[in-house]
Design an enzyme around this catalytic site. Structure first.
Site, PDB file in Angstrom:
ATOM      1  N   GLY A 118       1.062  -0.974  -0.120  1.00 22.58           N
ATOM      2  CA  GLY A 118      -0.326   0.412   0.379  1.00 22.58           C
ATOM      3  C   GLY A 118       0.874   1.210  -0.038  1.00 22.58           C
ATOM      4  O   GLY A 118       2.204   1.506   0.494  1.00 22.58           O
ATOM      5  N   CYS A 178       5.430  -6.046   1.509  1.00 18.57           N
ATOM      6  CA  CYS A 178       5.918  -5.204   1.777  1.00 18.57           C
ATOM      7  C   CYS A 178       4.792  -4.020   3.021  1.00 18.57           C
ATOM      8  O   CYS A 178       4.897  -4.227   3.996  1.00 18.57           O
ATOM      9  CB  CYS A 178       5.454  -4.451   0.639  1.00 18.57           C
ATOM     10  SG  CYS A 178       6.377  -2.479  -0.019  1.00 18.57           S
ATOM     11  N   TYR A 179       3.927  -2.978   2.733  1.00 16.19           N
ATOM     12  CA  TYR A 179       3.269  -2.033   3.716  1.00 16.19           C
ATOM     13  C   TYR A 179       2.634  -3.420   4.215  1.00 16.19           C
ATOM     14  O   TYR A 179       2.384  -3.336   5.713  1.00 16.19           O
ATOM     15  CB  TYR A 179       1.933  -1.491   2.675  1.00 16.19           C
ATOM     16  CG  TYR A 179       1.377  -0.393   4.151  1.00 16.19           C
ATOM     17  CD1 TYR A 179       1.992   0.502   4.701  1.00 16.19           C
ATOM     18  CD2 TYR A 179       0.292  -1.453   4.670  1.00 16.19           C
ATOM     19  CE1 TYR A 179       1.115   1.135   5.706  1.00 16.19           C
ATOM     20  CE2 TYR A 179      -0.505  -0.473   5.599  1.00 16.19           C
ATOM     21  CZ  TYR A 179      -0.348   0.900   6.135  1.00 16.19           C
ATOM     22  OH  TYR A 179      -0.950   1.742   7.164  1.00 16.19           O
ATOM     23  N   HIS A 192       8.172  -7.358  -3.466  1.00 14.91           N
ATOM     24  CA  HIS A 192       7.304  -7.678  -3.653  1.00 14.91           C
ATOM     25  C   HIS A 192       7.156  -9.470  -5.179  1.00 14.91           C
ATOM     26  O   HIS A 192       7.704  -9.266  -5.453  1.00 14.91           O
ATOM     27  CB  HIS A 192       6.961  -6.911  -4.913  1.00 14.91           C
ATOM     28  CG  HIS A 192       6.733  -5.735  -3.646  1.00 14.91           C
ATOM     29  ND1 HIS A 192       4.762  -5.175  -3.462  1.00 14.91           N
ATOM     30  CD2 HIS A 192       6.730  -3.802  -3.253  1.00 14.91           C
ATOM     31  CE1 HIS A 192       4.848  -4.452  -2.933  1.00 14.91           C
ATOM     32  NE2 HIS A 192       5.815  -3.498  -3.269  1.00 14.91           N
ATOM     33  N   GLU A 228       4.703 -10.986  -5.946  1.00 14.61           N
ATOM     34  CA  GLU A 228       3.533 -11.345  -6.655  1.00 14.61           C
ATOM     35  C   GLU A 228       3.986 -10.517  -8.393  1.00 14.61           C
ATOM     36  O   GLU A 228       3.458 -10.849  -9.406  1.00 14.61           O
ATOM     37  CB  GLU A 228       2.827 -10.578  -6.417  1.00 14.61           C
ATOM     38  CG  GLU A 228       2.079  -8.929  -6.932  1.00 14.61           C
ATOM     39  CD  GLU A 228       2.992  -7.965  -5.280  1.00 14.61           C
ATOM     40  OE1 GLU A 228       3.106  -6.506  -4.427  1.00 14.61           O
ATOM     41  OE2 GLU A 228       3.826  -8.930  -3.813  1.00 14.61           O
ATOM     42  N   ASP A 262     -17.093 -12.776 -22.215  1.00 16.49           N
ATOM     43  CA  ASP A 262     -17.720 -11.770 -20.828  1.00 16.49           C
ATOM     44  C   ASP A 262     -19.708 -12.536 -21.331  1.00 16.49           C
ATOM     45  O   ASP A 262     -19.621 -13.359 -19.976  1.00 16.49           O
ATOM     46  CB  ASP A 262     -17.275 -10.852 -20.505  1.00 16.49           C
ATOM     47  CG  ASP A 262     -15.516 -10.795 -20.834  1.00 16.49           C
ATOM     48  OD1 ASP A 262     -14.940 -12.231 -20.430  1.00 16.49           O
ATOM     49  OD2 ASP A 262     -15.209  -9.955 -20.862  1.00 16.49           O
ATOM     50  N   LYS A 304     -10.061 -12.248 -17.011  1.00 12.72           N
ATOM     51  CA  LYS A 304     -10.317 -13.205 -18.393  1.00 12.72           C
ATOM     52  C   LYS A 304      -9.990 -14.506 -18.752  1.00 12.72           C
ATOM     53  O   LYS A 304     -10.636 -15.346 -19.723  1.00 12.72           O
ATOM     54  CB  LYS A 304      -9.417 -12.382 -19.151  1.00 12.72           C
ATOM     55  CG  LYS A 304     -10.017 -12.337 -20.932  1.00 12.72           C
ATOM     56  CD  LYS A 304     -11.544 -12.024 -21.473  1.00 12.72           C
ATOM     57  CE  LYS A 304     -11.253 -10.385 -21.648  1.00 12.72           C
ATOM     58  NZ  LYS A 304     -13.103 -10.471 -22.041  1.00 12.72           N
TER      59      LYS A 304
END
Length: 519
Positions: free
Chosen positions: A55, A82-83, A167, A169, A225, A367
């Site tokens: 964040g 992180c945060y 991070h 991710e 979709d 997706k």
């Protein structure tokens, strides 16, 4: 939920969805919630573990988001990123301070202590922080360090609480996926049961429970979709469903014919078609702001469906093909603590009052997950891998005022672009395609004119921008490296065949920092 669930608490990072993707990629279901979600909302999910996102705040500031203390008593593993690591440290009486040596970018991460989370050795890790841990909370040990972060990772194996300053991710941390897997399977001990088949089964149950014996109207655009959403609802409730397609006048070339054919042949269900171009162009007259465009289009869609509902014995529910990127990038109740990127017409663009209750079976799917479900439902590749097209259509690719003349100009240029890419076999058409070309491609009409020369005469005409990207999840994307000869041929055709255009440019911006669409 019958499968194990992980909860991700969002502290405002624009990349929290990347954590969600990493978890989902391991066939583990996860629910992303704001950091201050109601305790009952989190507890009712019965999570096997919780990840705390990054964040933009500093935990020592008065108005900074803090870790809800009930999380510490749930008896489940926690991983702060992180945060999230700093919030965990602060909550457990450690100390976080501003760092004189900020870290942004790649750092060498040294892991010298054996642990369940991070493999030992020296690794590349992506840092993005201006604060650092000065003192670990009681019970924690240091797991890793970098040159500027002596406490770059921490762990309390007894309580199964962990934190990383970097991070995992992002792709810039090569061991990131391994770290997430270790947390899921070695620390949380989850079972990987989040599969297309399980998603379909649960969606069908949820749809049946939500609508009961009521009639349902489907807002079908012909895109993947809305088609998969419609197919799911049709599988759940059969003839209780009526599908409606609205020709807004903002479609690609031959779009209406393709949509009708797809529904009749692939889904085996009738489609009510409504011609409403005049209404949409009237609503958009004089509108140049993209958020106003989306709002106008969202409102008009709903009013048309309400009118159609009166002719179909007043269905109570409306099916929409809303997917997770729509929710993440829009203002919505479950993302109020992050910055709005753009309002999708089917999320934040909906009117406050409408006659329908929404059925959105894909709302928390990416997706690629939607496409896997489409294949599992038996939909053909021609539908599942169809080029994505936004609900507002060409309105948000026609920058500036949307008029019929400008849309026709854009439609012609877009068709040339798509046709040439198809000839070059540079559009991905199936999951097993070896093509490294484009996942999404389109033309954009800019609200500027440039000087040119044609036939020894000065021209002052419009500019077309071409956009092509490669991506799997549509949350991040890279611009497609199309051959220069191909771009030259497309430019030559557009300038010569589309009246009112004398210049073509190619967008080489990735996402982030740009979005895929221009508006």
């Amino acid at each position: 939920m019958t499968q194990d669930t992980l909860v991700i608490l969002d502290f405002g990072s624009q990349y929290t969805q990347l954590i969600t993707r990493l978890v989902r990629d391991q066939s583990v279901f996860c629910q992303q919630l704001p950091w201050n979600a109601n305790q009952s909302t989190v507890v009712d999910l019965n999570p096997r573990g919780i990840i705390l996102s990054g964040g933009p705040a500093s935990i020592y500031m008065d108005d900074a988001p803090t870790l809800p203390h009930y999380l510490l008593d749930l008896g489940v593993p926690l991983l702060g990123i992180c945060y999230g690591m700093q919030a965990l440290t602060h909550a457990l009486n450690g100390e976080v301070i501003p760092s004189t040596d900020k870290e942004y970018g790649k750092s060498a991460l040294e892991v010298s202590k054996e642990n369940l989370l991070i493999p030992e050795g020296t690794h590349v890790a992506w840092m993005s922080h201006g604060d650092r841990i000065k003192t670990l909370p009681p019970g924690f040990v240091s797991l890793a360090k970098t040159e500027n972060s002596p406490l770059a990772a921490m762990g309390d194996p007894t309580r199964q609480f962990y934190g990383v300053q970097f991070h995992p991710e992002v792709k810039h941390t090569p061991i990131g996926e391994e770290i997430v897997r270790n947390f899921l399977f070695d620390i949380c001990c989850v079972n990987p049961r989040w599969t297309p088949e399980s998603i379909i089964d649960q969606s069908i149950d949820q749809i049946k429970n939500q609508v009961g014996p009521s009639r349902v109207l489907s807002a079908a655009s012909g895109g993947v979709d809305s088609s998969v959403a419609t197919a799911l609802v049709f599988k759940a409730i059969g003839t209780q469903l009526e599908s409606v397609f609205v020709d807004t006048g903002l479609l690609r070339k031959d779009e209406q014919e393709q949509v009708i054919l797809s529904f009749q042949e692939s889904l085996g269900m009738p489609l009510h078609t409504i011609q409403a171009a005049d209404l949409f162009f009237q609503d958009l007259k004089g509108i140049t702001d993209p958020e106003q465009k989306r709002s106008k289009i969202g409102n008009r869609f709903i009013r048309i469906f309400e009118e159609q509902a009166r002719a179909l014995d007043h269905p109570d529910f409306l099916v929409q093909g809303t997917i997770y990127p729509d929710v993440v990038e829009s203002y919505s109740a479950d993302r109020v603590h992050t910055e709005t990127i753009k309002t999708h017409h089917n999320v934040g663009g909906l009117p406050e009052e409408m006659d329908f209750k929404l059925v959105e079976p894909l709302r928390y799917l990416f997706k690629d997950e939607v496409r896997k479900i489409g294949k599992a439902l038996g939909l053909p590749d021609s539908l599942v891998w169809r080029q994505p097209f936004p609900g507002p259509g060409l309105a948000i690719r026609c920058l500036g005022e949307v008029t019929q003349e400008r849309v026709e100009r854009l439609r012609a240029a877009d068709n040339i672009f798509i046709t040439e890419l198809e000839k070059a076999d540079l559009i991905r058409t199936s999951e097993n395609s070896s093509i490294q070309g484009t996942s999404q491609c389109f033309a954009v009409l800019l609200p500027v004119k440039t000087v040119g020369v044609m036939g020894d005469q000065r021209t002052y005409e419009d500019v077309i921008a071409l956009r092509a990207v490669t991506t799997d999840d549509f949350m991040t994307a890279d611009w497609s490296r199309l051959p220069a000869e191909l771009l030259a041929r497309i430019s030559n055709r557009v300038v010569n065949e589309v009246p009112g255009v004398n210049r073509v440019v190619y967008d080489i911006t990735s996402k982030p920092p740009g979005t895929i669409e221009w508006e």
